[in-house]
Write a protein that holds these residues in place. Structure first.
Motif, short mmCIF file in Angstrom:
data_model
loop_
_atom_site.label_atom_id
_atom_site.label_comp_id
_atom_site.label_asym_id
_atom_site.label_seq_id
_atom_site.Cartn_x
_atom_site.Cartn_y
_atom_site.Cartn_z
N VAL A 41 0.83 -1.20 0.00
CA VAL A 41 0.00 0.00 0.00
C VAL A 41 0.88 1.26 0.00
O VAL A 41 0.60 2.22 -0.71
N LEU A 42 1.94 1.21 0.77
CA LEU A 42 2.80 2.39 0.89
C LEU A 42 3.65 2.64 -0.34
O LEU A 42 4.36 3.64 -0.40
N GLY A 43 3.59 1.75 -1.30
CA GLY A 43 4.29 1.99 -2.56
C GLY A 43 5.62 1.28 -2.69
O GLY A 43 6.43 1.63 -3.53
N MET A 56 -3.27 -6.17 -1.07
CA MET A 56 -3.17 -4.90 -0.34
C MET A 56 -4.33 -4.73 0.63
O MET A 56 -4.21 -4.05 1.65
N GLY A 96 -5.57 -4.06 11.42
CA GLY A 96 -4.30 -3.46 11.78
C GLY A 96 -3.38 -4.49 12.35
O GLY A 96 -3.81 -5.47 12.92
N THR A 97 -2.08 -4.27 12.20
CA THR A 97 -1.13 -5.17 12.82
C THR A 97 -0.97 -4.83 14.28
O THR A 97 -0.45 -5.59 15.05
N ASN A 152 -9.99 3.58 -1.77
CA ASN A 152 -8.97 2.69 -2.32
C ASN A 152 -8.66 3.04 -3.78
O ASN A 152 -7.50 2.98 -4.20
N GLY A 154 -5.11 4.51 -5.27
CA GLY A 154 -4.36 3.65 -6.18
C GLY A 154 -4.18 2.23 -5.67
O GLY A 154 -3.29 1.50 -6.11
N ILE A 155 -5.02 1.83 -4.73
CA ILE A 155 -4.95 0.45 -4.22
C ILE A 155 -5.84 -0.45 -5.06
O ILE A 155 -5.60 -1.63 -5.24
N THR A 212 2.05 1.84 -8.26
CA THR A 212 2.96 1.74 -7.12
C THR A 212 3.71 3.05 -6.94
O THR A 212 3.82 3.58 -5.83
N ARG A 220 1.39 5.71 -5.51
CA ARG A 220 1.18 5.59 -4.06
C ARG A 220 2.43 6.02 -3.29
O ARG A 220 2.37 6.66 -2.26
N ARG A 221 3.55 5.63 -3.85
CA ARG A 221 4.83 5.89 -3.21
C ARG A 221 5.14 7.38 -3.11
O ARG A 221 5.68 7.85 -2.12
N PHE A 279 -1.10 7.47 3.76
CA PHE A 279 -2.25 6.73 4.30
C PHE A 279 -2.26 6.77 5.83
O PHE A 279 -1.21 6.57 6.46
N PHE A 313 -4.54 4.81 8.81
CA PHE A 313 -5.54 3.75 8.95
C PHE A 313 -6.23 3.81 10.32
O PHE A 313 -5.67 4.32 11.28
N ASN A 345 -1.89 0.30 11.75
CA ASN A 345 -1.03 -0.55 10.91
C ASN A 345 0.46 -0.24 11.07
O ASN A 345 1.18 -0.07 10.09
N VAL A 370 8.60 4.62 5.53
CA VAL A 370 8.20 5.46 4.39
C VAL A 370 9.34 6.37 3.93
O VAL A 370 9.61 6.48 2.73
N ILE A 390 11.83 5.10 1.34
CA ILE A 390 11.56 4.98 -0.09
C ILE A 390 11.12 6.32 -0.70
O ILE A 390 10.64 6.37 -1.83
N ARG A 422 4.19 8.90 9.92
CA ARG A 422 4.66 8.02 8.85
C ARG A 422 4.07 8.47 7.51
O ARG A 422 4.73 8.43 6.47
#
Lengths: 746, 232
Positions: free
Chosen positions: A651-653, A737, A744-745, B50, B54-55, B79, B82-83, B88, B90, B94, B108, B111, B150
């Motif tokens: 999801v984060l790319g 995704m 959630g983790t 979503n 771009g999910i 990808t 999103r990057r 995001f 949640f 997460n 994050v 990248i 993040r």
């Protein structure tokens, strides 16, 4: 019960780890059953052979004839006069011929017919390798013998020419038996007496008494050989015992691995199913019922694995037993399938895995149902190591990978232990090869600068033949429990044939009393120690003080100046018993006691290395498979445990390559550390094994592992790791995704 | 327009049953604005977000975010989208449990082409003193702050928040909403938030009410209410 369907479905959905556990259990059970039963059956075969064919307790070579009737009466023994001679049948080929004994060391005829006059029995492998068919004619010393059948000898089970040549070479060396009358017509035979004590208790004391009596009578004992300590027999016993020990050690290690793996699997399963467990609890299910349900997992995995492995082991017994009987020819006995071992193999994995499951399940049951129904998050707590780690200076990828290793310590320990076991399997054969290589190159080749060694029957005096170097020897026996024996060799002070270095690598000249490292280690001696020993020849007691230790694995010797040895033995200073030579020399047969060819000794080692090939390849393949299974299973566990994180990364790319690098490479440190730990552990274990073998081998073998083999092993382990990663990539690609979005983790 | 959606449709096939989740969504949000999507469960809010993030992809229609036609991008480009463009946040944060606060943010920044300064972001979200803690050692509100840190460390153009206060108590929720408003003001980040909580709509520039895959109402707040004044 409806829950059994759930078990089968769970196993089916997550096949890989359960099948992997099953494979490891099956493999360990197969090894255990096969090696244990073969070792037991070989022991039975040996005992039956020893008793049915009356294996001698000692073989005695004397300078005069023995009054057998007097000895039988006096010492309560059976004695049979026998004889042996080496006959060169073809170019350099030696056939060791024995006379046919009827009371002690009676040959076991495995095929063909009973021996009659004018006939010969051969050892099967020699006959096969040299193209002899039963009924063929074998010519010995101008006389023709009819090849009547194949035989084995209880006092010569491992058919190697000598202790020095280590390995059997059936093309160039074999055994034969002829009728006693025929034997008398063969020239240069050496008579000896095969003796069996009727009372098998305290043999050593009986032997000592007999030796003392003979010496008292003025009889010279040329050679006194305890049959079970003879290389041709002791090597067999050592190999059987070693197989028995390995049949416990190797499967235990794999079984332990499987236990840890099953424990991890169960813990993971219970965590995943904590909501279900909590719900079932809340609905009135009892702990006992739930425990029964979760015990079905190890019962299926261990039960199936143990059954497959035990059956496979039983099928392999015959094959391995026959193979061992080719190497150590003995009359075949009906195979005994020890029910105890079979049951042990079937039940042990089930019991161990069930116990580890009970422990894991009980831990889960300590959590309150209300907590379980919310999903047990206890595992998310950072452990002590995690909290102490400060990784600020590292790159993110390194941080992530280190964190992953310390997060699940049980998983990391499993992987570490698994890699250590795989490394040990992988390097076992290569260590043996390296050790023999080292012994050959660093030991024998650096110590001996000669091609032939001739030992005469009688002492000689004066200058040795031109181009040779003289020496004298004394066969010394320590008055200890093990009756440690060794040769003391007297060398000219300017010897150029035996070159020695001290432990620092400095050259030593034989103008001092020098002990070789293996003997010093064996006897626990150091510089300045004085030892007292008997001379085997005259039974007199002597003593010498160690002045130097030589860094060589070429044998167990004490070297000292020739003149000093001669003085000690009360001989003129120019006396010698043998010579070292660079060229082959011819002497009258009566003149020569033994001839040793360094090339033949080296060739023996080379064929030993060649014979290791099959073992090395099969061990490498086994190690590769075990390693692959373990790394794949752990990688699978990592992927499963990180479904949420992987999904989040997507999801984060994060790109596929980046995710693979982070997740799949996280085990690389553990794999490398496992390999690094595995190598010295193996070398240490092999060293212990060699110490055990030292009793039957002519020399102490140093456990060594060549640097190139270490690198090769590393490459193989890394290839296994890469293959496991490749196999796990699909699993990562399948993670959606949406997983990150659903839950959630944390 | 920063976000411009035209006639977006999406349906899911499950066996022989086809469920239409989005039935021709039309939506606009200006750059630097805060948008709130309100709606009950199953209304299609998450699917819509979503697709914007771009999910997922719509079946038809157009989704343009800052000039990028998201619905037409292949997997690799999605990808990258999103990057580089999207942050995001949640409902359940997460966070990676094995990583510390700063390491979770690094997930994050690692990248990103030009991430913001870590300490500055930690300062901005009020958890600088907890950078070496693990998620388990933080309260829910603190974990959501990490999640926001993040998301904003890469300075995204669009911040998508999926029920960011759904797992938090009243006062923590308010502080998180305040934080989001501050981020919007400080970094000029466009924020799109989905929530059940209708009170939150007061802080948005634009509010979209979704029901059964359709926008049934759209309103514009001329003067959005500061988060600290929102009550429910």
């Amino acid at each position: 019960m409806i829950l059994i369907k759930k078990v089968l479905r769970t196993i089916w959905t997550d096949k890989a780890p359960y099948l992997g556990s099953m494979f490891l259990i099956a493999f360990s059970c197969m090894l255990m059953v096969m090696m244990n039963l073969v070792s037991k059956n070989l022991n039975n075969t040996y005992s039956a052979y020893k008793s049915n064919h009356v294996m001698s307790d000692v073989e005695v070579y004397l300078d005069t004839e023995l009054d057998m009737a007097d000895m039988k009466k006096r010492f309560n023994v059976k004695i049979e006069q026998s004889g042996v001679t080496d006959y060169s049948s073809k170019d350099g080929q030696i056939l060791r011929i024995f006379s046919f004994n009827t009371q002690i060391n009676t040959p076991a005829v495995s095929s063909g017919k009973k021996l009659e006059s004018g006939e010969i029995l051969l050892d099967k492998l020699y006959a096969k390798k040299n193209g002899y068919e039963i009924g063929d004619i074998v010519q010995i010393a101008g006389k023709k013998y009819k090849y009547a059948g194949d035989m084995t000898l209880p006092n010569y089970i491992y058919v190697a020419k000598s202790k020095d040549e280590v390995i059997r070479d059936p093309k160039n060396f074999g055994l034969a038996v002829v009728d006693k009358d025929d034997f008398e017509s063969i020239p240069n035979a050496t008579p000896f007496y095969a003796i069996k004590f009727n009372n098998s208790n305290n043999l050593k004391a009986q032997e000592t008494a007999m030796k003392g009596y003979l010496r008292e009578k003025g009889t010279k004992i040329i050679k006194w050989e305890n049959t079970e300590k003879n290389y041709s027999v002791s090597y067999v016993l050592v190999k059987i015992n070693l197989m028995g020990k390995l049949s416990i050690v190797a499967p235990s290690m794999i079984l332990l691995l499987t236990c840890v793996l099953t424990g991890i699997l169960m813990w993971r399963l219970l965590n995943r199913e904590s909501v279900i467990i909590g719900t079932l609890y809340a609905q009135g299910y009892r702990k006992k019922e739930l425990m029964r349900h979760y015990l079905v997992f190890p019962l299926i995995v261990a039960g199936m694995g143990a059954m497959i492995g035990t059956i496979a082991g039983v099928f392999m017994i015959n094959f391995l037993y026959n193979f061992m009987l080719t190497t150590f020819p003995m009359p075949k006995e009906p195979i005994v399938y020890d029910l105890g071992i079979l049951m042990f193999s079937l039940l042990l994995p089930v019991v161990i895995l069930c116990v580890s499951t009970i422990i894991v399940v009980n831990r889960m049951f300590k959590i309150r149902p209300s907590q379980l129904m919310k999903g047990n998050k206890k595992n998310d707590k950072a452990n002590f190591i995690e909290r102490k780690l400060r990784l600020d200076k590292f790159k993110f990828v390194t941080k992530f990978q280190i964190r992953e290793q310390v997060r699940s310590l049980s998983r990391t320990i499993f992987l570490l232990f698994g890699i250590i076991v795989a490394t040990m399997f992988l390097q076992y054969g290569l260590t043996m090869k390296s050790s023999v290589d080292y012994l050959l190159n660093e030991g024998i080749s650096k110590l001996y600068h000669l091609k032939y060694e001739y030992v005469f029957n009688e002492y000689k005096r004066g200058a040795p033949p031109k181009g040779t170097e003289q020496f004298n020897t004394m066969y010394a026996i320590m008055d200890d429990e093990a009756e440690t024996n060794f040769y003391i060799t007297g060398l000219p002070k300017n010897s150029t044939r035996i070159l020695l270095n001290d432990l620092k690598g400095n050259k030593l000249t034989p103008d001092k009393v020098i002990i070789t490292t293996p003997l010093a280690k064996k006897m626990g001696l150091t510089i300045g120690d004085t030892i007292r020993f008997y001379n085997f020849e005259d039974g007199k007691k002597y003593s010498i003080t160690i002045e130097e230790i030589a860094d060589t694995y070429g044998g167990e010797f004490i070297f000292m100046p020739l003149s000093e040895l001669n003085a000690m033995l009360d001989l003129p200073s120019d006396t010698y018993i043998g010579i070292f030579s660079d060229v082959e020399m011819t002497f009258a047969k009566k003149e020569i006691k033994t001839t040793k060819s360094m090339d033949a000794i080296k060739a023996g080692f080379h064929s030993l290395i060649d014979q290791m090939g099959i073992m090395i390849y099969s061990l490498t393949i086994s190690a590769f498979v075990i390693g692959l299974v373990i790394i794949y299973l752990v990688t699978g566990l990592v992927v499963d445990e990180h479904k949420g994180t992987i999904s989040l990364f997507k999801v984060l790319g994060y790109k596929k390559k980046e995710i693979n690098k982070l997740i799949l490479n996280s085990n690389i440190f553990t794999v490398i550390i496992g390999y690094i730990l595995g190598v010295p552990l193996l070398v240490g274990s092999v060293d212990v094994m060699y110490q055990a073998l030292a009793e039957s081998l002519p020399m102490v073998i140093p456990a060594k592992l060549n640097i190139w083999y270490i690198l090769l092993g590393f490459v193989i382990v890394m290839l296994t790791f890469e293959l496991a990663k490749l196999m796990s990539r699909k699993k990562i690609n399948r993670i959606a995704m949406s997983d990150a979005l659903k839950s959630g983790t944390e | 327009m920063f976000i411009h959606i035209l006639n977006l449709k999406k349906s899911y096939q499950s066996g022989v049953v086809t469920t239409e989740v989005l039935k021709g969504i039309e939506m606009k949000l200006e750059k630097g604005g805060i948008g709130v999507i309100l709606g009950p469960s199953g209304s299609g809010k998450s699917t819509l977000m979503n697709i914007i993030g771009g999910i997922d992809r719509g079946d038809s229609g157009s989704v343009v975010v800052d000039g990028i036609e998201v619905n037409q991008l292949d997997d690799n480009k999605l990808t990258t989208y999103r990057r580089e463009q999207i942050g995001f946040v949640f409902q359940f944060y997460n966070l990676v449990p094995s990583l510390t606060v700063s390491e979770n943010i690094e997930v994050v920044s690692h990248i990103s082409h030009s991430p913001l300064n870590m300490d500055e972001v930690l300062e901005a979200v009020g958890i600088k003193d907890k950078k070496h803690r693990f998620p388990r050692e933080l309260s829910g509100g603190e974990q959501q702050r990490v999640s926001i840190a993040r998301a904003i460390i890469k300075n995204p153009k669009l911040l998508l928040c999926d029920e960011p206060t759904g797992a938090l108590d009243y006062s923590t929720s308010r502080s998180i909403l305040q934080l989001l408003q501050q981020v919007n003001e400080k970094y000029g980040t466009t924020i799109l938030m989905i929530t059940h909580n209708t009170a939150i709509a007061a802080m948005a520039d634009r509010v979209f009410k979704l029901r059964s895959g359709e926008i049934v109402a759209e309103s514009v707040n001329q003067i959005p209410v500061p988060a600290e004044r929102i009550e429910w």
